[in-house]
Write a protein that holds these residues in place. Sequence first.
Motif, PDB file in Angstrom:
ATOM      1  N   SER A   1       0.830  -1.198   0.000  1.00  0.00           N
ATOM      2  CA  SER A   1       0.000   0.000   0.000  1.00  0.00           C
ATOM      3  C   SER A   1       0.873   1.259   0.000  1.00  0.00           C
ATOM      4  O   SER A   1       1.742   1.399   0.854  1.00  0.00           O
ATOM      5  CB  SER A   1      -0.909   0.005   1.224  1.00  0.00           C
ATOM      6  N   PRO A   2       0.605   2.180  -0.910  1.00  0.00           N
ATOM      7  CA  PRO A   2       1.371   3.422  -0.931  1.00  0.00           C
ATOM      8  C   PRO A   2       0.808   4.478   0.021  1.00  0.00           C
ATOM      9  O   PRO A   2       1.339   5.579   0.111  1.00  0.00           O
ATOM     10  CB  PRO A   2       1.229   3.884  -2.384  1.00  0.00           C
ATOM     11  N   MET A   3      -0.281   4.136   0.736  1.00  0.00           N
ATOM     12  CA  MET A   3      -0.938   5.124   1.603  1.00  0.00           C
ATOM     13  C   MET A   3      -1.814   4.439   2.635  1.00  0.00           C
ATOM     14  O   MET A   3      -2.058   3.239   2.562  1.00  0.00           O
ATOM     15  CB  MET A   3      -1.795   6.067   0.759  1.00  0.00           C
ATOM     16  N   VAL A   4      -2.297   5.224   3.577  1.00  0.00           N
ATOM     17  CA  VAL A   4      -3.263   4.764   4.564  1.00  0.00           C
ATOM     18  C   VAL A   4      -4.654   4.937   3.967  1.00  0.00           C
ATOM     19  O   VAL A   4      -4.936   5.951   3.331  1.00  0.00           O
ATOM     20  CB  VAL A   4      -3.147   5.594   5.865  1.00  0.00           C
ATOM     21  N   GLY A   5      -5.502   3.940   4.139  1.00  0.00           N
ATOM     22  CA  GLY A   5      -6.863   4.043   3.619  1.00  0.00           C
ATOM     23  C   GLY A   5      -7.589   2.729   3.734  1.00  0.00           C
ATOM     24  O   GLY A   5      -7.220   1.859   4.523  1.00  0.00           O
ATOM     25  N   THR A   6      -8.617   2.562   2.925  1.00  0.00           N
ATOM     26  CA  THR A   6      -9.409   1.333   2.892  1.00  0.00           C
ATOM     27  C   THR A   6      -9.217   0.679   1.535  1.00  0.00           C
ATOM     28  O   THR A   6      -9.426   1.315   0.501  1.00  0.00           O
ATOM     29  CB  THR A   6     -10.899   1.636   3.138  1.00  0.00           C
ATOM     30  N   PHE A   7      -8.837  -0.601   1.539  1.00  0.00           N
ATOM     31  CA  PHE A   7      -8.566  -1.337   0.307  1.00  0.00           C
ATOM     32  C   PHE A   7      -9.853  -1.962  -0.224  1.00  0.00           C
ATOM     33  O   PHE A   7     -10.612  -2.559   0.527  1.00  0.00           O
ATOM     34  CB  PHE A   7      -7.531  -2.439   0.566  1.00  0.00           C
TER      35      PHE A   7
END
Length: 152
Positions: free
Chosen positions: A79-85
């Motif tokens: 993942s290149p970032m924080v978030g929801t996959f």
Amino acid sequence: MNLAELKKLIEMFDNSDIARLSLKQSDFEIKLDKQPGYIQSTPIVNTQIIPSESSIPTQTISSTPVSSSGSEKGDFITSPMVGTFYRCPSPDSAPYINVGDTVKKGQTIGIIEAMKIMNEIEAEYDCKIIAIEVNDSQPVEFGSRLIKVEKI
């Protein structure tokens, strides 16, 4: 909040002069008290409290991946970032990829929603999907392993 952040928070609390601490983020809440035996938390789904040697609780968040490869070695798309996959472009659509698929460099393998913005995640090279390491709609952090691949 991940396990490392919780451990750091607990360590800082333990080394401070503060007697009580309460923290709430979204659906997660933890309360710490230096009085022995006092543990109170309102956990989110799949949360376990694991007692430590001190009187301060430690908490881990676990989830079961769609397909676990059983190996920590190999190549991963992270993942290149924080978030929801998300595995699909919409709830009623087919997933972008499945285990066993072969993908080309630049092909979309999923979406990470961050601050209401949908960010397409693309394969960095031609590869074969070995395992999908996260569930659909699962929160991920920067560097989280999303997909285990075999470079072609």
